[in-house]
Every structure is written in C-alpha cells, then in structure tokens.
Write an enzyme that holds these catalytic residues in place. Sequence first.
Site, PDB file in Angstrom:
ATOM      1  N   LYS A   1      -6.549  10.531  -4.095  1.00 33.62           N
ATOM      2  CA  LYS A   1      -6.822   9.327  -4.846  1.00 33.62           C
ATOM      3  C   LYS A   1      -7.382   9.770  -6.425  1.00 33.62           C
ATOM      4  O   LYS A   1      -8.589  10.068  -6.038  1.00 33.62           O
ATOM      5  CB  LYS A   1      -7.886   8.448  -4.043  1.00 33.62           C
ATOM      6  CG  LYS A   1      -7.709   6.843  -4.335  1.00 33.62           C
ATOM      7  CD  LYS A   1      -8.267   5.990  -3.451  1.00 33.62           C
ATOM      8  CE  LYS A   1      -7.509   4.626  -3.458  1.00 33.62           C
ATOM      9  NZ  LYS A   1      -8.000   3.701  -2.736  1.00 33.62           N
TER      10      LYS A   1
ATOM     11  N   THR B   1       0.837  -1.306   0.063  1.00 34.04           N
ATOM     12  CA  THR B   1      -0.085   0.047   0.072  1.00 34.04           C
ATOM     13  C   THR B   1       0.927   1.291   0.020  1.00 34.04           C
ATOM     14  O   THR B   1       1.892   1.331   0.793  1.00 34.04           O
ATOM     15  CB  THR B   1      -0.819   0.002   1.336  1.00 34.04           C
ATOM     16  OG1 THR B   1      -1.736   1.141   1.342  1.00 34.04           O
ATOM     17  CG2 THR B   1      -0.085  -0.171   2.710  1.00 34.04           C
TER      18      THR B   1
HETATM   19  P1  AMP Z   1      -6.230   1.228  -0.691  1.00 35.88           P
HETATM   20  O1  AMP Z   1      -5.173   0.536   0.424  1.00 35.88           O
HETATM   21  O2  AMP Z   1      -5.325   1.590  -1.829  1.00 35.88           O
HETATM   22  O3  AMP Z   1      -7.220   0.197  -1.017  1.00 35.88           O
HETATM   23  O4  AMP Z   1      -6.911   2.718  -0.041  1.00 35.88           O
HETATM   24  C1  AMP Z   1      -7.691   2.659   0.961  1.00 35.88           C
HETATM   25  C2  AMP Z   1      -8.213   3.937   1.385  1.00 35.88           C
HETATM   26  O5  AMP Z   1      -8.979   4.559   0.063  1.00 35.88           O
HETATM   27  C3  AMP Z   1      -9.241   4.127   2.425  1.00 35.88           C
HETATM   28  O6  AMP Z   1      -8.459   4.322   3.530  1.00 35.88           O
HETATM   29  C4  AMP Z   1      -9.723   5.245   1.771  1.00 35.88           C
HETATM   30  O7  AMP Z   1      -9.052   6.659   2.182  1.00 35.88           O
HETATM   31  C5  AMP Z   1      -9.950   5.159   0.264  1.00 35.88           C
HETATM   32  N1  AMP Z   1     -11.350   4.564   0.229  1.00 35.88           N
HETATM   33  C6  AMP Z   1     -11.676   3.213  -0.046  1.00 35.88           C
HETATM   34  N2  AMP Z   1     -12.824   2.982  -0.406  1.00 35.88           N
HETATM   35  C7  AMP Z   1     -13.561   4.254  -0.082  1.00 35.88           C
HETATM   36  C8  AMP Z   1     -14.997   4.874  -0.293  1.00 35.88           C
HETATM   37  N3  AMP Z   1     -15.701   4.071  -0.725  1.00 35.88           N
HETATM   38  N4  AMP Z   1     -14.984   6.244   0.033  1.00 35.88           N
HETATM   39  C9  AMP Z   1     -14.141   7.005   0.240  1.00 35.88           C
HETATM   40  N5  AMP Z   1     -12.846   6.551   0.430  1.00 35.88           N
HETATM   41  C10 AMP Z   1     -12.609   5.339   0.088  1.00 35.88           C
END
Ligand code: AMP
Length: 537
Positions: free
Chosen positions: A436, A181
């Site tokens: 993101k 990550t």
């Molecule tokens: P990753 O580890 O790359 O999958 O990223 C995880 C992060 O993505 C979470 O801690 C959030 O900050 C963001 N994220 C994932 N799903 C959502 C969602 N449905 N709404 C808002 N942010 C999200």
Amino acid sequence: MRSTMMTDPLTLNAVLERAERFFPAAEVVTRRPDRSLHRSNYAEVARRARRLAAALQKLGVEKGDRVGTLCWNHYAHLEAYFGVPLAGGIVHMLNLRLSPDDIAYIVNHAGDRVLIVDDVLLPLLQQFQDKLDVQEIIVVPFSGAAVPDGFRDYEALLAAAPDAPSPVDVDENDGVGMCYTSGTTGRPKGVIYSHRALVLHCFALGLADSLAISMRDAVLPVVPMFHVNAWGLPYVCAMVGAKQVFPGPHLDGENLIDLMAREQVTFAAGVPTIWLGIAAALEAADTPPDLHPQLRTIVGGAACPESLIRRFDALGIGVIHGWGMTETSPVGTLCILRDEHGALPEDELYALRAKQGALLPFFHARVVNENGIAPWDGETMGELEVRGPWIAAEYYENPGAADRWSEDGWFRTGDVVTIDPQGYVKITDRTKDLIKSGGEWISSVDLENALMGHPDVLEAAVVAIPHPKWQERPLAAVVRTDGSDVDEAALQAYLGERFAKWSLPDAVVFVDEIPKTSTGKFKKSVLRDQYQDWTWS
Ligand code: AMP
C-alpha cells in the site's frame, strides 16, 4: 410476537431529504481546477440531485442500473452520490488511480450503463474508452471549459431535466453504491453497498465517541470520493448538516492547508501520506496558518505512524487512527481513548493511539489462527475476521472468491492482528500480497510475474518495505538465470513498459535465492525482515 413498530426503510434518500429540510444553507465548497472556489449548499445539492436523477431516468436508467463516476471530490460528485440513488441506480465510484486496463475491466464487469466523468479526466478516459460498453458518457465541465463534442454536458442535462425523478420504490437492502477492490490475485472484485449499510455506518461514525461529527463541523474529505464512499463522510455530513469542503484535484500540503484555513475546517480525513505532507508544511511555516483551533483529523487507509501522531499533537491537531476496507463500507475500528487510559505513561499512550482502534457498535471481530479462535490478549496473532451490518457478504458476480468468507459467514480481512483485552485491534502484518503506497495498492504478484517473464530472471519476489513518505514501497529481490548479468536499469525499463511509473519497484536487489517455506512458497517475511531498514535513495 412481532413488534408494533413501523418498518420505514433506512435510506440515503431520507438523508438527503433531511439535509435539504433542516440544513438548506449549510455550505458545500469546492476548489476548482483553476483553484477558485465553487460555493453551493444542501438546498442546491438536493435540487440538482433530483434533476440529475430525472435526467438519468430520461436516459433510460432504471432501478438497479449502475452509473459510474470518474471524478475528483466536488459538488457534482456529491450530487451523483445522492442523485444516482434517487433515480433508483447504483453509484459506482471508479478509482482513477488504477491502470486504464483495470478501469475498463471494472466498468464492463459492473455493467455500468452511464458514466459521469470530469472534463479534466477526459485524457484518462480516452486511454480506455474504446474498450467500454457503456450507453452514455456525461461530462462535468469542472474546469469551466466547453464540453467537447460527442459527450453529454452535465450542466445542460440538468438544465433540461424535469425538477424531480419519477418515484422509485426503495427497499433498505437495495444496492445504492458500488466499489471495486484490488485483490491479491486475479481481477478487482466488486462490492455493492445497500442503503441500510450506509445509513447504519453514518450513525456509527457520527456518535460522540466515534468521529463526533455535528452540524457545527466543517469537514474536508481529502480521501477521494472514489475510495469507498469517501469513508462515508459525505453521507454523515448530510445527515447531521455539517459543511463539506472538497479539494478538487489539489491534494498537496500547501493547497490543503490554505483550504483548511480559508474554510475553517474542523475535521479532515485522509491517508497518512497526505498528513505527512501537511505536517512537514506546517512545521516549516514561518507564520502558522490560521487553522481552526479545534481542527482534528482521521487518518486511515494505511497504518498511521506513531511519530505522525506525536507531530500532530505538537502542532495542536488531534489525530484519530482508523481502519477499514472496501468490503466494510469502510470504517470498522477507530482509536478513541477511554478515561482509564488517562493514567498511562506517555509512551504507552502513544503506542495505544497508533493501534487501529476499537470496534464500532455492531461491528464484530475475531482473531483466527492455526489453533482456532485466538484470545484477545494483545499478543496472540491471527487473521482478523469480521461481521456486521455494513460488511459485504459476497463479491458481485465473483463466486470464485467465496473463500474470503468462513463457513460460518465471517469475512476474512487478510490483515494479521492482535486484539488486546480492552478490544483494541493492532495490525501486525498482512496475508494479502499487496503493497500500500500512499493509500493505493500495488500488486506484488503482478510485478513478480512480470519479472519472472524476463528471460534473464529465474525467480523474483516483491515485498513491501517501510518508506518515510509513502508508508510502503516495493522492493524486488531477483535471482538471475545462470550466466546472466542483467542489471537493475534493464529490469526497470522492462517493467516500465508494463506498469504505471508509480507502481514500479523503487529498488531491485540481486540475490542467490529467494527464501522458501517447506511447501516451496516464497517466504516473504524473511525478505521483509532482511530489508526492513533499507535506505531509499
Ligand atoms: P481498501 O479495501 O483499499 O480500503 O484496503 C483495505 C486494507 O487497507 C486493509 O485490509 C488493510 O490492509 C489496509 N488498511 C486500512 N486501514 C489501515 C490502517 N489504519 N492501518 C493499517 N492498514 C490499514
């Protein structure tokens, strides 16, 4: 007193066995690079996964060894999802969207012994291959072309392999998958999933009041298989005998709609950017494509805009909003409505559906702020902390990041949330300094540091600003040094030499000073508010 129950381990090997035994003919369909369709089924996947496992063992893979995959979503990636564990190895999914430098770091940090790479991704591999310390590179002839000299041919390897690997003793807590990550600061951090975590995650996702995936479904994971086990879907599908449909490298709206119609997809999963493209294409179509009448989607990885849920409703396609992280295998919450919500006025209903949702069984959460643990009142904000059987308890070989866990063992997500009295989580902000964009992270800190390395820049802060297509894009606020008249074009060119094009700020604004907290840190929330309504050109 101990129970009188057996203690058979929960393993992915048993998931594959089940798929082969009970659903041998359930299909696995892949769109190849030339857009033709490759058709396989669970009998074939299991047969080939065993051969892959045997081949890997012949190459020296032993229990606990990491095998990296640099692949799109397709049949061979699914074979690796099961075949690497059958050999006793850990399948390490490599995010092909990261910079070559980061991918090389990740492969070496994980200690990948073997890599499995798509032939169409060899140009990417060649950008960092000389930095790698791996023993073998296996190339999947995904495009149909001959595998270049110097690499092992995946198909030839399988053809020459014994039918089955030597059995490996498996404990349900053994590592089986691995993902890195992107962190706020420092290098990416690795998470190792266990058999037990992924099997329990399968059960939780399959439930009727979760994603309700069954043998009658045809599932299209648009979410890449290099993103946290493709949200666990390939494993859930195999467990329940659902058909799997893989888009290969074709992720645009037109190709995805065509694939969904051809294969009568009933369930599709991806980040909001993908669905924004699909909604626009469907709305513009003169003749509606022949999609399955029960098609539903899970949208996650970034916040699903309420407007997107409304648009999909108008198109007759159900949307489930979900939240998860690399560290949580990934799914933790799903926004599934309850009977009592039927009486809500329309606007309140949509506002609820745009929340990240309620916790899956065995997934626990609390909200923590400077006053301690906050009530679930839907108003008090704090950082979301979680614990449960599919949540990482540490990073791989990274003791420096131990502060991501509280002293009493909860994982600090970095997401700022409220939780309402019914248990629905709503993300309101992020403590992580990350942007993101279309489901991929951009580090604001890296951009700031680079900008502040420019001789004409005194200070720079980069913030995430809402964007209609990518959800968020970076905007840089820059303070010039005294007397400098450096302009945006010069700074963009400077950054362009250091970062991938898609991760550059979409706008640079020049300001007199960056707002700061009392301790002198950049107060990015002020900048975010100030540029909230920025019009992207
Ligand atoms: P990753 O580890 O790359 O999958 O990223 C995880 C992060 O993505 C979470 O801690 C959030 O900050 C963001 N994220 C994932 N799903 C959502 C969602 N449905 N709404 C808002 N942010 C999200």
